[in-house]
Design a protein around this motif. Structure first.
Motif, PDB file in Angstrom:
ATOM      1  N   VAL A  59       0.844  -1.204   0.000  1.00 11.35           N
ATOM      2  CA  VAL A  59       0.000   0.000   0.000  1.00 11.35           C
ATOM      3  C   VAL A  59       0.882   1.258   0.000  1.00 11.35           C
ATOM      4  N   SER A  60       1.932   1.257   0.810  1.00 11.07           N
ATOM      5  CA  SER A  60       2.823   2.422   0.870  1.00 11.07           C
ATOM      6  C   SER A  60       3.459   2.681  -0.493  1.00 11.07           C
ATOM      7  N   ASP A  61       3.930   1.632  -1.141  1.00  9.12           N
ATOM      8  CA  ASP A  61       4.579   1.796  -2.449  1.00  9.12           C
ATOM      9  C   ASP A  61       3.593   2.350  -3.477  1.00  9.12           C
ATOM     10  N   THR A  62       2.374   1.863  -3.442  1.00 12.54           N
ATOM     11  CA  THR A  62       1.371   2.325  -4.410  1.00 12.54           C
ATOM     12  C   THR A  62       1.033   3.796  -4.163  1.00 12.54           C
ATOM     13  N   LEU A  63       0.929   4.180  -2.888  1.00 16.77           N
ATOM     14  CA  LEU A  63       0.546   5.558  -2.559  1.00 16.77           C
ATOM     15  C   LEU A  63       1.673   6.555  -2.807  1.00 16.77           C
TER      16      LEU A  63
END
Ligand code: PGA
Length: 251
Positions: free
Chosen positions: A50-54
């Motif tokens: 999720v962090s990488d996508t955001l």
């Protein structure tokens, strides 16, 4: 004074790995208010993804729903603040009522957790809120002020200036029953006064206070229009992209 507007989604123990990825993609594709800071609190195993996508979009951040009160070592099953930071998270929920009530987290533990959070340059989203019985017996202000004082007094003005607070009446969480705008406003104002007593006006007027408890796309606008409500901490309605994005666009 104008404060940060924030909408955060607490996914709790919901979604599969692929559902989580889809949810984030759907929300990112939506046209949302750029003035609102968006925070996602997915389950631990999905945080890195999720962090990488955001990371590709400004204004979107990830956070953890909890962290260990310890730094590292033989604490089977625990996740440290430094681990959370190392996967790109910026925030940690501390003292959610489900942690306080089901896992019996004490004020002393919450203080230790926040110390870990600060040490790792993360921002605590510190939650307070009264039980139904406490509201019925008219002890809601006293309860919330006690929760605030017992934890915040361990920190400096400079540290607290970086905190986010969330008021979540326990009787409203996941029940479909929401605090009325009047109830939310009077409690948020009370929280701000309590912060002012502990620290200075400057901290009190700066600190964002989010409302949580059955906040959805129908009631968000009314709640967010209250003077001392700076956004929402959303549970159930954060699991549907459409609802969550409508809430973000409710200011
Ligand atoms: P809810 O949960 O929106 O489902 O009531 C809020 C929360 O617990 O953070």
């Amino acid at each position: 004074m104008s404060r940060k507007k924030i909408v955060a989604g607490n996914w709790k123990m919901n979604t599969s790995f692929s559902e989580a990825a889809d949810l984030v993609e759907q929300i990112l594709a939506y046209d949302t208010d750029a003035n609102v800071t968006k925070i996602f609190f997915p389950p631990f195993p999905y945080l890195k993804n999720v962090s990488d996508t955001l990371a590709v979009k400004t204004g979107y951040y990830s956070g953890a729903q909890n962290c260990s009160e310890y730094e590292h070592g033989a604490f089977t099953g625990e996740v440290s603040a430094s681990m959370i930071s190392s996967v790109g998270c910026k925030f940690v929920l501390i003292g959610h009522s489900e942690r306080r009530n089901y896992f019996k987290e004490t004020n002393a533990q919450l203080v230790s957790k926040i110390q870990q959070v600060i040490k790792n340059n993360l921002v605590p989203v510190f939650c307070v809120g009264e039980l139904l019985a406490e509201r019925k017996s008219n002890n809601h202000f006293e309860t919330v002020n006690h929760q605030l004082k017992e934890v915040l007094r361990h920190f400096t003005k400079e540290e607290v200036n970086n905190f986010i607070l969330a008021y979540e009446p326990v009787w409203a969480i996941g029940t479909g029953e929401t605090a009325s705008p009047l109830q939310a406003q009077e409690m948020h104002s009370n929280i701000r006064t309590c912060v002012k007593e502990l620290f200075k006006e400057q901290v009190a007027s700066h600190i964002p206070i989010l409302y949580g408890g059955s906040c959805n796309e129908k009631n968000a606008a009314e709640l967010f229009s209250c003077e001392d409500v700076d956004g929402g901490l959303i549970g159930g309605a954060s699991l549907k992209a459409d609802s969550f994005c409508k809430i973000i666009n409710s200011f």
